[in-house]
Design an enzyme around this catalytic site. Structure first.
Site, PDB file in Angstrom:
ATOM      1  N   GLU A  25       1.145 -11.801  -8.819  1.00 62.20           N
ATOM      2  CA  GLU A  25       0.229 -10.879  -8.144  1.00 62.20           C
ATOM      3  C   GLU A  25      -0.288  -9.773  -9.061  1.00 62.20           C
ATOM      4  O   GLU A  25      -0.008  -8.601  -8.852  1.00 62.20           O
ATOM      5  CB  GLU A  25       0.946 -10.225  -6.957  1.00 62.20           C
ATOM      6  CG  GLU A  25       1.544 -11.201  -5.989  1.00 62.20           C
ATOM      7  CD  GLU A  25       2.319 -10.505  -4.890  1.00 62.20           C
ATOM      8  OE1 GLU A  25       2.192 -10.941  -3.740  1.00 62.20           O
ATOM      9  OE2 GLU A  25       3.041  -9.533  -5.165  1.00 62.20           O
ATOM     10  N   PRO A  26      -1.052 -10.111 -10.065  1.00 61.89           N
ATOM     11  CA  PRO A  26      -1.599  -9.066 -10.932  1.00 61.89           C
ATOM     12  C   PRO A  26      -2.706  -8.287 -10.236  1.00 61.89           C
ATOM     13  O   PRO A  26      -3.570  -8.881  -9.588  1.00 61.89           O
ATOM     14  CB  PRO A  26      -2.155  -9.856 -12.121  1.00 61.89           C
ATOM     15  CG  PRO A  26      -2.477 -11.208 -11.572  1.00 61.89           C
ATOM     16  CD  PRO A  26      -1.515 -11.460 -10.443  1.00 61.89           C
ATOM     17  N   GLY A  27      -2.672  -6.984 -10.359  1.00 60.87           N
ATOM     18  CA  GLY A  27      -3.735  -6.150  -9.792  1.00 60.87           C
ATOM     19  C   GLY A  27      -4.418  -5.381 -10.906  1.00 60.87           C
ATOM     20  O   GLY A  27      -5.486  -5.740 -11.382  1.00 60.87           O
ATOM     21  N   ARG A  28      -3.729  -4.334 -11.377  1.00 60.52           N
ATOM     22  CA  ARG A  28      -4.241  -3.486 -12.448  1.00 60.52           C
ATOM     23  C   ARG A  28      -4.719  -4.297 -13.655  1.00 60.52           C
ATOM     24  O   ARG A  28      -5.769  -4.015 -14.226  1.00 60.52           O
ATOM     25  CB  ARG A  28      -3.095  -2.558 -12.887  1.00 60.52           C
ATOM     26  CG  ARG A  28      -3.482  -1.503 -13.894  1.00 60.52           C
ATOM     27  CD  ARG A  28      -2.216  -0.817 -14.440  1.00 60.52           C
ATOM     28  NE  ARG A  28      -1.297  -0.398 -13.395  1.00 60.52           N
ATOM     29  CZ  ARG A  28      -1.375   0.751 -12.744  1.00 60.52           C
ATOM     30  NH1 ARG A  28      -2.298   1.614 -13.045  1.00 60.52           N
ATOM     31  NH2 ARG A  28      -0.516   1.041 -11.783  1.00 60.52           N
ATOM     32  N   ARG A  33      -5.456   9.750  -9.854  1.00 57.98           N
ATOM     33  CA  ARG A  33      -4.245   9.319 -10.559  1.00 57.98           C
ATOM     34  C   ARG A  33      -3.647  10.388 -11.468  1.00 57.98           C
ATOM     35  O   ARG A  33      -2.437  10.437 -11.640  1.00 57.98           O
ATOM     36  CB  ARG A  33      -4.481   8.017 -11.329  1.00 57.98           C
ATOM     37  CG  ARG A  33      -4.755   6.840 -10.375  1.00 57.98           C
ATOM     38  CD  ARG A  33      -4.790   5.493 -11.085  1.00 57.98           C
ATOM     39  NE  ARG A  33      -3.486   5.117 -11.597  1.00 57.98           N
ATOM     40  CZ  ARG A  33      -3.138   5.159 -12.875  1.00 57.98           C
ATOM     41  NH1 ARG A  33      -3.993   5.564 -13.785  1.00 57.98           N
ATOM     42  NH2 ARG A  33      -1.929   4.811 -13.246  1.00 57.98           N
ATOM     43  N   TYR A  93       0.111  11.182 -10.600  1.00 57.27           N
ATOM     44  CA  TYR A  93       1.152  10.759 -11.543  1.00 57.27           C
ATOM     45  C   TYR A  93       1.021  11.367 -12.939  1.00 57.27           C
ATOM     46  O   TYR A  93       1.763  10.975 -13.843  1.00 57.27           O
ATOM     47  CB  TYR A  93       1.133   9.235 -11.778  1.00 57.27           C
ATOM     48  CG  TYR A  93       0.773   8.328 -10.645  1.00 57.27           C
ATOM     49  CD1 TYR A  93       1.637   8.160  -9.559  1.00 57.27           C
ATOM     50  CD2 TYR A  93      -0.394   7.582 -10.679  1.00 57.27           C
ATOM     51  CE1 TYR A  93       1.314   7.279  -8.542  1.00 57.27           C
ATOM     52  CE2 TYR A  93      -0.718   6.691  -9.666  1.00 57.27           C
ATOM     53  CZ  TYR A  93       0.143   6.547  -8.597  1.00 57.27           C
ATOM     54  OH  TYR A  93      -0.165   5.672  -7.602  1.00 57.27           O
ATOM     55  N   CYS A  98     -11.799  21.974  -4.757  1.00 60.94           N
ATOM     56  CA  CYS A  98     -11.151  23.276  -4.625  1.00 60.94           C
ATOM     57  C   CYS A  98      -9.646  23.108  -4.679  1.00 60.94           C
ATOM     58  O   CYS A  98      -8.954  23.169  -3.660  1.00 60.94           O
ATOM     59  CB  CYS A  98     -11.556  23.919  -3.315  1.00 60.94           C
ATOM     60  SG  CYS A  98     -13.308  24.197  -3.269  1.00 60.94           S
ATOM     61  N   GLU A  99      -9.156  22.859  -5.864  1.00 63.30           N
ATOM     62  CA  GLU A  99      -7.763  22.473  -6.061  1.00 63.30           C
ATOM     63  C   GLU A  99      -7.506  22.599  -7.557  1.00 63.30           C
ATOM     64  O   GLU A  99      -8.136  21.902  -8.340  1.00 63.30           O
ATOM     65  CB  GLU A  99      -7.666  21.008  -5.617  1.00 63.30           C
ATOM     66  CG  GLU A  99      -6.332  20.435  -5.374  1.00 63.30           C
ATOM     67  CD  GLU A  99      -5.773  20.819  -4.009  1.00 63.30           C
ATOM     68  OE1 GLU A  99      -4.595  21.202  -4.006  1.00 63.30           O
ATOM     69  OE2 GLU A  99      -6.482  20.767  -2.990  1.00 63.30           O
ATOM     70  N   TYR A 103      -7.227   1.140  -9.120  1.00 58.50           N
ATOM     71  CA  TYR A 103      -6.683   2.321  -8.432  1.00 58.50           C
ATOM     72  C   TYR A 103      -7.528   3.571  -8.624  1.00 58.50           C
ATOM     73  O   TYR A 103      -7.005   4.677  -8.719  1.00 58.50           O
ATOM     74  CB  TYR A 103      -5.226   2.577  -8.856  1.00 58.50           C
ATOM     75  CG  TYR A 103      -4.353   1.361  -8.642  1.00 58.50           C
ATOM     76  CD1 TYR A 103      -4.076   0.915  -7.347  1.00 58.50           C
ATOM     77  CD2 TYR A 103      -3.846   0.619  -9.709  1.00 58.50           C
ATOM     78  CE1 TYR A 103      -3.308  -0.227  -7.130  1.00 58.50           C
ATOM     79  CE2 TYR A 103      -3.082  -0.519  -9.502  1.00 58.50           C
ATOM     80  CZ  TYR A 103      -2.806  -0.933  -8.210  1.00 58.50           C
ATOM     81  OH  TYR A 103      -2.064  -2.056  -7.996  1.00 58.50           O
TER      82      TYR A 103
HETATM   83  C1  LIG Z   1       0.694  -3.181  -6.071  1.00 52.99           C
HETATM   84  C2  LIG Z   1       1.261  -4.513  -5.945  1.00 52.99           C
HETATM   85  C3  LIG Z   1       0.943  -5.507  -6.855  1.00 52.99           C
HETATM   86  C4  LIG Z   1       0.045  -5.274  -8.039  1.00 52.99           C
HETATM   87  O1  LIG Z   1       0.560  -4.360  -8.925  1.00 52.99           O
HETATM   88  P1  LIG Z   1      -0.207  -4.103 -10.317  1.00 52.99           P
HETATM   89  O2  LIG Z   1       0.633  -3.123 -10.995  1.00 52.99           O
HETATM   90  O3  LIG Z   1      -1.536  -3.555  -9.968  1.00 52.99           O
HETATM   91  O4  LIG Z   1      -0.301  -5.409 -11.016  1.00 52.99           O
HETATM   92  C5  LIG Z   1       1.479  -6.751  -6.665  1.00 52.99           C
HETATM   93  N1  LIG Z   1       2.289  -7.020  -5.616  1.00 52.99           N
HETATM   94  C6  LIG Z   1       2.620  -6.076  -4.722  1.00 52.99           C
HETATM   95  C7  LIG Z   1       3.494  -6.417  -3.602  1.00 52.99           C
HETATM   96  C8  LIG Z   1       2.128  -4.800  -4.847  1.00 52.99           C
HETATM   97  O5  LIG Z   1       2.476  -3.867  -3.970  1.00 52.99           O
END
Ligand SMILES: *Cc1c(COP(=O)(O)O)cnc(C)c1O
Length: 432
Positions: free
Chosen positions: A291-294, A331, A335, A362-363, A391
């Site tokens: 499950e790659p996102g970033r 972000r 973080y 305003c922060e 993100y």
């Molecule tokens: C956020 C998330 C991802 C993706 O994470 P990345 O750091 O963006 O690759 C994959 N699986 C689950 C369950 C997540 O919550």
């Protein structure tokens, strides 16, 4: 000199992104502006997809974690690359449904899914629902019964692994709001319960150990822990879990010092380990989900701002204020995340200054970066923040009633709008 290969300097000294002059983009579409590189997104999706085929022979599916960047167009792209997606809310699901994303390639996550969400997910027929708690298993079983369906379920496990990343984006450790803990026997109880519920098909287990992780070892270790659990379930209950979802979390380069591992080597090393353990424990090779996102969209995006104010406090700090901020990229505020900044209209010049990039909210905490290197800034310059594809847009807010920026997608050196800029009327459209 740049954090990503799709950035360069043009003959006119302007920053070029995916072959397109970013100063022209800012002029044509206005600022702030999110800009995405379609070729890089497709390459990243393809690399993960192909690495599963190349190194792993038990079958698998790459599910893009769409919380990183969610809109209709990214689901169309994922669909055409023949990968799956993760969703974590009815909003993401609805967006994916609106472009007829194949239901069987959707994995539905979340530690507190509502009945409304589960109803729609089951109705649409999503491939997997990742159950996070005992009460959710009960709820899923009831809704499935009401809809006269069987629901394929994965159990979210917390493997007890601490990856070296920010604690807010760490999720695999025991003290986590997510999932069933392996260590205290909770996960085994969950397996028993899922098997006992008549409308659930327990297909496997899931873990996601965190985000922005550079090393491969924690992933290999997670696969080891999960496979040992699958073996334990087989020993104790005689039931072999078929699917192993190993989550995402692969790091990207935000600043020059970041050194992420090549994504292909992830699958290479994980496959090796999985094959080893499977042979040793007498298991069948599980179906693997990644499950790659970033790592799919992060480096494929930049944000363009216009410099609107410069304030120098002698001997203290120089603030460069832009027309966006925590509303389009929270972000840093969340973080302390680091980014690389470039003045797009002076990209060929040296970064001779050290400045703090401030947003317009305003922060006091509304900063995009502190003490960052930058070319000599003047009011009216275009400031680019790099690697903002993940993100940022998906975390944007309306704080201070700031309108969300437009998103432009680049392909073959041409730009097209994929999310239009919000209007003032959009802002009051829900107000009664
Ligand atoms: C956020 C998330 C991802 C993706 O994470 P990345 O750091 O963006 O690759 C994959 N699986 C689950 C369950 C997540 O919550």
């Amino acid at each position: 000199m740049f954090v990503s290969s799709n950035l360069s300097v043009g003959k006119n000294g302007h920053l070029v992104f995916a072959g397109v002059d970013t100063v022209s983009l800012a002029e044509e579409y206005g600022t702030p502006l999110y800009v995405m590189d379609e070729a890089m997104i497709r390459t990243n999706m393809g690399q993960f997809r192909d690495s599963v085929e190349q190194y792993y022979h038990g079958g698998g599916l790459v599910c893009y974690a769409s919380k990183a960047f969610s809109c209709k167009e990214i689901y169309r792209i994922a669909k055409s690359e023949q990968i799956g997606i993760d969703v974590v809310s009815i909003g993401e699901l609805y967006t994916a449904m609106s472009v007829e994303f194949p239901a069987e390639k959707i994995c539905y996550h979340g530690n507190n899914k509502t009945e409304e969400e589960l109803n729609l997910a089951i109705e649409y027929g999503v491939g997997w629902i990742v159950a996070d708690s005992f009460s959710e298993l009960e709820l899923l079983n009831r809704i499935a019964g009401e809809q006269r369906k069987n629901v394929k379920v994965l159990l979210r496990l917390t493997p007890g692994i601490e990856a070296h990343t920010h604690s807010f984006i760490q999720t695999g450790q025991i003290d986590s709001k997510f999932g069933f803990t392996i260590q205290f026997g909770t996960a085994m109880e969950a397996v028993k319960q899922a098997l006992a519920l008549p409308n659930l098909l327990l297909d496997g287990v899931h873990c996601h150990i965190g985000s922005q992780i550079f090393e491969i070892d924690p992933f290999v270790h997670a696969a080891e822990v999960i496979l040992s659990f699958i073996a334990q379930v087989k020993d104790e209950l005689g039931y072999e879990l078929h699917t192993m979802n190993l989550g995402g979390g692969f790091g990207i380069r935000y600043v020059p010092a970041d050194q992420p591992a090549a994504y292909r080597s992830y699958m290479e090393q994980v496959s090796k380990k999985v094959k080893e353990i499977v042979a040793e424990k007498g298991l069948t090779l599980p179906f693997i989900i990644l499950e790659p996102g970033r790592s799919i969209v992060g480096a494929a995006g930049i944000t363009l701002y216009r410099v609107g104010g410069i304030k120098e406090i002698p001997g203290v700090r120089k603030y460069v204020s832009v027309d966006g901020g925590m509303t389009d990229n929270p972000r840093y505020a969340l973080y302390g995340s680091e980014y690389d900044f470039i003045l797009a209209n002076k990209a060929g010049e040296e970064k001779v200054d050290t400045v703090t990039v401030a947003g317009r909210c305003c922060e006091s905490g509304d900063l995009l970066g502190k003490d960052v290197a930058l070319q000599n800034a003047q009011i009216g310059d275009i400031l680019a923040s790099c690697a903002t594809g993940a993100y940022n847009y998906s975390m944007a807010s309306h704080y201070n009633r700031v309108r969300k920026p437009a998103v432009v997608m680049l392909r073959d050196e041409k730009a097209r709008l994929i999310v239009r800029r919000e209007t003032l009327n959009d802002l009051i459209s829900c107000d009664l």
